[in-house]
Design a protein around this motif. Structure first.
Motif, short mmCIF file in Angstrom:
data_model
loop_
_atom_site.label_atom_id
_atom_site.label_comp_id
_atom_site.label_asym_id
_atom_site.label_seq_id
_atom_site.Cartn_x
_atom_site.Cartn_y
_atom_site.Cartn_z
N ALA A 103 37.66 40.15 47.21
CA ALA A 103 36.37 39.57 46.82
C ALA A 103 36.35 39.24 45.32
O ALA A 103 35.86 38.17 44.90
CB ALA A 103 35.25 40.55 47.17
N GLN A 104 36.90 40.16 44.51
CA GLN A 104 36.96 39.89 43.08
C GLN A 104 37.85 38.68 42.78
O GLN A 104 37.54 37.87 41.88
CB GLN A 104 37.49 41.12 42.34
N LEU A 105 38.94 38.58 43.53
CA LEU A 105 39.84 37.44 43.31
C LEU A 105 39.14 36.13 43.66
O LEU A 105 39.30 35.11 42.95
CB LEU A 105 41.11 37.62 44.15
N ALA A 106 38.37 36.12 44.73
CA ALA A 106 37.66 34.88 45.10
C ALA A 106 36.67 34.48 44.00
O ALA A 106 36.56 33.29 43.64
CB ALA A 106 36.94 35.10 46.43
N ASN A 107 35.98 35.48 43.44
CA ASN A 107 35.04 35.20 42.36
C ASN A 107 35.76 34.72 41.11
O ASN A 107 35.33 33.76 40.43
CB ASN A 107 34.21 36.44 42.06
N ALA A 108 36.90 35.34 40.80
CA ALA A 108 37.67 34.94 39.62
C ALA A 108 38.22 33.54 39.77
O ALA A 108 38.27 32.75 38.80
CB ALA A 108 38.78 35.95 39.37
N GLN A 109 38.67 33.18 40.95
CA GLN A 109 39.19 31.84 41.19
C GLN A 109 38.08 30.78 41.04
O GLN A 109 38.31 29.67 40.52
CB GLN A 109 39.82 31.76 42.58
N ALA A 110 36.84 31.16 41.50
CA ALA A 110 35.71 30.23 41.33
C ALA A 110 35.39 30.05 39.83
O ALA A 110 35.13 28.92 39.37
CB ALA A 110 34.50 30.76 42.09
N ASP A 111 35.39 31.17 39.08
CA ASP A 111 35.15 31.06 37.63
C ASP A 111 36.21 30.22 36.95
O ASP A 111 35.91 29.42 36.04
CB ASP A 111 35.11 32.46 37.00
#
Length: 339
Positions: A103-111
């Motif tokens: 989940a953190q990776l998905a958010n980081a990729q969006a950022d």
């Protein structure tokens, strides 16, 4: 007178029929010393060529056990299953951590995607975008680390399957279902690779043993199998020499079974006569010996019975000497005198 003549005529006709024909003489045999093999009777033990324990690689509870003593197994066959509940809990914990990092990776990729868009329009700095990209790489590495830890746990769980190391027969199962086993503890012992016979011979016969000598295996007095002395061990223990015998067709149903073995331990000269030449009267053994006056029965002491070139022979311990000429078959009683 007529009656007397009738009786005389009848006696004349019957008399030739009562005269027995002369017995046929058997072929004579001139005795000479023959080298025969001395055999030593010992007991051998049926052994498995490979005696390999199937060990548990994982410590835990033995939940399944699919074999028992005497079963035939194939190489790689599953014999038992050991489980450790802690491994399942660790696997669940890793799965939860991976979900959080994903989940953190998905958010980081969006950022990172938004930052690259802003960088293209000149709204943000390249330093900020590099930080977002580094965050994505860190989270990706952490997820890879969790995946590797999960593979280690999966391998530990797979090592709970106890497999047969060789194909053969199960000799021993020292554990029971539900028992606690430790890593390296044997769950079953497999005997495979064929069988051989292990013998223990008194050390006084050690010098007479030669690798490659034929070995006779007897059962209840009858020779059934023939083997070859394959290995002689140099270490003498308790005054006995250990040797292995290779036998084709040795049964493997019972390991540790004892079989009577006859070993060649030397040769010696002996007088041998055909078994048919011996006649027994009143508890004594006789052989007809050719003499100038005709055949005479001579008392002998027989010894070992053996087969020479397919002919049953008997060793003569006393009563005869080399050079004597004997008849291979006993003559009719009236045709020989007692010497």
């Amino acid at each position: 007178m007529a009656l007397i003549r009738t009786l005389v005529l009848a006696a004349t006709l019957v008399a030739p029929a009562l005269i027995a024909p002369a017995p046929l003489r058997a072929d004579p045999l001139t005795l000479a010393l023959t080298d025969i093999t001395d055999w030593k009777a010992v007991y051998g033990t049926v052994e498995a060529r490979d005696r390999v324990p199937a060990r548990a690689r994982l410590g835990g509870i033995l939940v399944t056990l699919t074999v028992a003593e005497g079963d035939l197994v194939a190489e790689g066959q599953e014999l038992a299953l050991v489980t450790d509940d802690k491994l399942a809990l660790q696997r669940s914990a890793l799965a939860a951590q991976r979900a959080a990092l994903a989940a953190q990776l998905a958010n980081a990729q969006a950022d990172l995607a938004r930052g690259e868009g802003l960088l293209a329009s000149g709204t943000t700095t390249a330093q900020r975008v590099d930080a977002l990209r580094t965050n994505v790489d860190v989270l990706t590495g952490q997820i890879g680390s969790l995946d590797a830890q999960a593979q280690v746990i999966d391998q530990q769980i797979a090592e709970g399957r106890v497999l047969a190391p060789v194909a053969g027969r199960v000799l021993d199962v020292p554990v029971a279902r539900g028992a606690v086993v430790q890593p390296g503890e044997p769950v079953a012992v497999i005997g495979g690779g064929g069988t051989f016979l292990r013998i223990s011979v008194p050390e006084r016969h050690a010098t007479s043993l030669v690798e490659g000598d034929p070995i006779q295996i007897a059962s209840e007095g009858a020779v059934e199998l023939t083997g070859t002395l394959s290995r002689i061990y140099p270490l003498i223990e308790s005054g006995r020499v250990t040797a292995d015998v290779e036998i084709t067709g040795l049964p493997d149903r019972f390991f540790g079974a004892r079989l009577l073995v006859r070993l060649p331990v030397g040769t010696r000269p002996a007088l041998l006569v055909p078994e048919t030449a011996i006649v027994t009267r009143a508890g004594l053994d006789f052989i007809a010996v050719e003499q100038p006056t005709g055949p005479a029965l001579r008392t002998i002491v027989p010894g070992e019975r053996l087969t020479l070139n397919g002919t049953p022979m008997v060793e003569v311990l006393s009563g005869l000497a080399p050079g004597d000429t004997v008849l291979t078959e006993p003559p009719v009683t009236s045709g020989a005198s007692h010497d």
